[in-house]
Design a protein around this motif. Structure first.
Motif, PDB file in Angstrom:
ATOM      1  N   GLN A 258     -76.928 -39.231  70.680  1.00  0.00           N
ATOM      2  CA  GLN A 258     -75.599 -39.801  71.187  1.00  0.00           C
ATOM      3  C   GLN A 258     -75.218 -41.260  70.560  1.00  0.00           C
ATOM      4  O   GLN A 258     -74.263 -41.603  70.571  1.00  0.00           O
ATOM      5  CB  GLN A 258     -75.605 -39.825  72.659  1.00  0.00           C
ATOM      6  CG  GLN A 258     -75.559 -38.588  73.321  1.00  0.00           C
ATOM      7  CD  GLN A 258     -75.512 -38.523  74.862  1.00  0.00           C
ATOM      8  OE1 GLN A 258     -75.893 -39.353  75.506  1.00  0.00           O
ATOM      9  NE2 GLN A 258     -75.128 -37.565  75.590  1.00  0.00           N
TER      10      GLN A 258
ATOM     11  N   MET B 235     -76.021 -41.922  67.978  1.00  0.00           N
ATOM     12  CA  MET B 235     -75.386 -41.947  66.384  1.00  0.00           C
ATOM     13  C   MET B 235     -74.275 -41.308  66.303  1.00  0.00           C
ATOM     14  O   MET B 235     -73.439 -41.679  65.479  1.00  0.00           O
ATOM     15  CB  MET B 235     -76.599 -40.951  65.466  1.00  0.00           C
ATOM     16  CG  MET B 235     -77.803 -41.979  65.320  1.00  0.00           C
ATOM     17  SD  MET B 235     -78.985 -41.121  64.227  1.00  0.00           S
ATOM     18  CE  MET B 235     -79.480 -39.376  65.252  1.00  0.00           C
ATOM     19  N   THR B 236     -73.727 -40.427  67.386  1.00  0.00           N
ATOM     20  CA  THR B 236     -72.516 -39.779  67.081  1.00  0.00           C
ATOM     21  C   THR B 236     -71.493 -40.784  67.391  1.00  0.00           C
ATOM     22  O   THR B 236     -70.272 -40.447  67.158  1.00  0.00           O
ATOM     23  CB  THR B 236     -72.318 -38.591  68.119  1.00  0.00           C
ATOM     24  OG1 THR B 236     -72.766 -39.038  69.596  1.00  0.00           O
ATOM     25  CG2 THR B 236     -73.023 -37.419  67.919  1.00  0.00           C
ATOM     26  N   TYR B 237     -71.631 -41.977  68.236  1.00  0.00           N
ATOM     27  CA  TYR B 237     -70.526 -42.949  68.056  1.00  0.00           C
ATOM     28  C   TYR B 237     -69.876 -43.225  66.599  1.00  0.00           C
ATOM     29  O   TYR B 237     -68.884 -43.513  66.689  1.00  0.00           O
ATOM     30  CB  TYR B 237     -71.347 -44.098  68.800  1.00  0.00           C
ATOM     31  CG  TYR B 237     -70.128 -45.232  68.694  1.00  0.00           C
ATOM     32  CD1 TYR B 237     -69.236 -45.549  69.757  1.00  0.00           C
ATOM     33  CD2 TYR B 237     -70.334 -46.317  67.633  1.00  0.00           C
ATOM     34  CE1 TYR B 237     -68.383 -46.594  69.602  1.00  0.00           C
ATOM     35  CE2 TYR B 237     -69.451 -47.532  67.784  1.00  0.00           C
ATOM     36  CZ  TYR B 237     -68.470 -47.499  68.775  1.00  0.00           C
ATOM     37  OH  TYR B 237     -67.541 -48.505  68.529  1.00  0.00           O
ATOM     38  N   TYR B 238     -70.681 -43.163  65.757  1.00  0.00           N
ATOM     39  CA  TYR B 238     -70.338 -43.600  64.347  1.00  0.00           C
ATOM     40  C   TYR B 238     -69.844 -42.585  63.678  1.00  0.00           C
ATOM     41  O   TYR B 238     -69.575 -42.646  62.560  1.00  0.00           O
ATOM     42  CB  TYR B 238     -71.560 -44.206  63.738  1.00  0.00           C
ATOM     43  CG  TYR B 238     -71.805 -45.414  64.486  1.00  0.00           C
ATOM     44  CD1 TYR B 238     -71.409 -46.661  64.020  1.00  0.00           C
ATOM     45  CD2 TYR B 238     -73.174 -45.440  65.299  1.00  0.00           C
ATOM     46  CE1 TYR B 238     -72.080 -47.968  64.943  1.00  0.00           C
ATOM     47  CE2 TYR B 238     -73.477 -46.566  65.876  1.00  0.00           C
ATOM     48  CZ  TYR B 238     -72.995 -47.684  65.483  1.00  0.00           C
ATOM     49  OH  TYR B 238     -73.549 -48.946  66.235  1.00  0.00           O
ATOM     50  N   LEU B 239     -70.014 -41.285  63.969  1.00  0.00           N
ATOM     51  CA  LEU B 239     -69.407 -39.975  63.555  1.00  0.00           C
ATOM     52  C   LEU B 239     -67.860 -39.806  63.958  1.00  0.00           C
ATOM     53  O   LEU B 239     -67.665 -40.112  65.019  1.00  0.00           O
ATOM     54  CB  LEU B 239     -70.261 -38.834  63.656  1.00  0.00           C
ATOM     55  CG  LEU B 239     -71.648 -38.919  63.231  1.00  0.00           C
ATOM     56  CD1 LEU B 239     -72.212 -37.497  63.598  1.00  0.00           C
ATOM     57  CD2 LEU B 239     -71.984 -39.255  61.893  1.00  0.00           C
ATOM     58  N   ASP B 240     -67.112 -39.374  62.711  1.00  0.00           N
ATOM     59  CA  ASP B 240     -65.870 -38.990  63.225  1.00  0.00           C
ATOM     60  C   ASP B 240     -65.718 -37.877  63.990  1.00  0.00           C
ATOM     61  O   ASP B 240     -66.182 -36.844  63.819  1.00  0.00           O
ATOM     62  CB  ASP B 240     -65.091 -38.840  61.932  1.00  0.00           C
ATOM     63  CG  ASP B 240     -65.411 -39.772  60.843  1.00  0.00           C
ATOM     64  OD1 ASP B 240     -65.454 -39.385  59.760  1.00  0.00           O
ATOM     65  OD2 ASP B 240     -65.903 -40.755  60.875  1.00  0.00           O
TER      66      ASP B 240
END
Lengths: 206, 206
Positions: free
Chosen positions: A199, A201-206
């Motif tokens: 989670q 890392m997903t902050y930075y994924l579109d």
DNA sequence: TAGATTGTTAATCGATTAACAATC
DNA sequence: TAGATTGTTAATCGATTAACAATC
């Protein structure tokens, strides 16, 4: 006048330095520099020099750091110039994988016992270990003088297990249960929760 | 004028907040406060308020935070208001434990495929998955549009696997191999190495 | 209203970086 | 010697905390 304590964030980088220089040693390397280490780890050279200098003068101007010497020093600082017995609580998939894990070798740790409260699992074998009943855990850990444990139980059981471990003398807990544990100040605790890491890392994924 | 980016250290705390309030919700709780959250997580109330306020005004003076609303907001911020497909590379003990792990449910992730290069393992079953050959990995991941992967291979293979994953379109890697991976700036990486976590704690043990 | 708790500002605290003399 | 790299200081940068007006 007490010496200033080392910031925990510095302590947290030492194991990374150690792992990196141990890898270099395994490849037959003899010396390294703060610059090389920094590039490998994504940390500035200045930071590495400053961190290490808190513990002594481990390098030589113009040359860098002798790898075997640096390994010995960091192992000593981190108290992994010995092998610590570690208990595992929870003999599910994660606990079993840790019991079989080869990655503790030469890093300062040895799995010493694995516990579970499921009658189906107690007495069964995991790797070379016989799963012990959690009801005997406090007694066994105290008797063996174990100071480190990994919790791999379901979340609802984890806090109670932690309390028992602390009562038994454990002072460092690596918690794989997805719940925030409360421990007293004299006990160290680290959490590993893959969902939390993902989670972040997903902050930075579109 | 670009908005100031959120510090990564703040992003790193959001998953903890989320896990904690989700736990409260599961217990039927309706509202919470920065103080209560702080006590549970060992973080100051001021810090929690400041972190959350970077993203909006989620609380009410005198009352606190509505738990279901806060969950929705944080899930949205972290992009886990959807389910991400995740690939696992390495079908050993750790990879298999992750494939069977129930803890991704409701946290935004779903294991979608598991790869290995060992002919003995390719084609075998792990949980509900058939282990696929690493030679087909780039193609399969690209075809499935997978953006997240976990590496559980031995250390010597990990960097090459990471390179392949990135080539295939993966942008977030959770690395269980005990080696420091180098990835480009547009790829997120997190490391889980139990020995490193343990060594960070033994510093404090006598 | 009285009590509680947020969001935010300013002050404090701590960590990182840049730079360079020392020296191998 | 010339070149390289440490250990360390001072400057910079960033994160945390304290405090309180706003307001539910």
């Amino acid at each position: 006048m007490a010496k200033k304590p080392i910031p925990d964030i510095v302590v947290g980088r030492l194991p990374q330095y150690l792992r990196s220089v141990q890898r270099m040693a395994a490849q037959g390397r003899v010396v390294t520099s703060s610059q090389e280490l920094g590039e490998r780890l994504g940390i500035s050279a200045a930071q590495i020099r400053k961190d290490l200098s808190q513990f002594g003068e481990f390098g030589k101007q113009g040359t860098g750091y002798q790898i075997t010497f640096l390994i010995d020093q960091i192992r000593h600082i981190l108290h992994v110039d010995k092998e610590w017995d570690v208990a595992i609580v929870g003999a599910g998939d994660v606990g079993s994988a840790l019991a079989r894990y080869k990655g503790f070798h030469n890093r300062g740790f040895r799995v010493a016992a694995i516990f579970d409260n499921d009658p189906e699992k107690v007495g069964s074998r995991v790797d070379s270990f016989t799963v012990l009943d959690t009801s005997r855990m406090v007694e066994e850990i105290r008797k063996a003088g174990i100071r480190i444990a990994m919790i791999t139980t379901p979340a609802p059981a984890a806090q109670e297990v932690a309390n028992m471990l602390i009562e038994a003398g454990v002072r460092a807990i690596l918690n794989y249960a997805p719940i925030s544990l409360n421990v007293p100040n004299n006990v160290r605790m680290q959490q590993i929760d893959p969902s939390i890491h993902l989670q972040r890392m997903t902050y930075y994924l579109d």
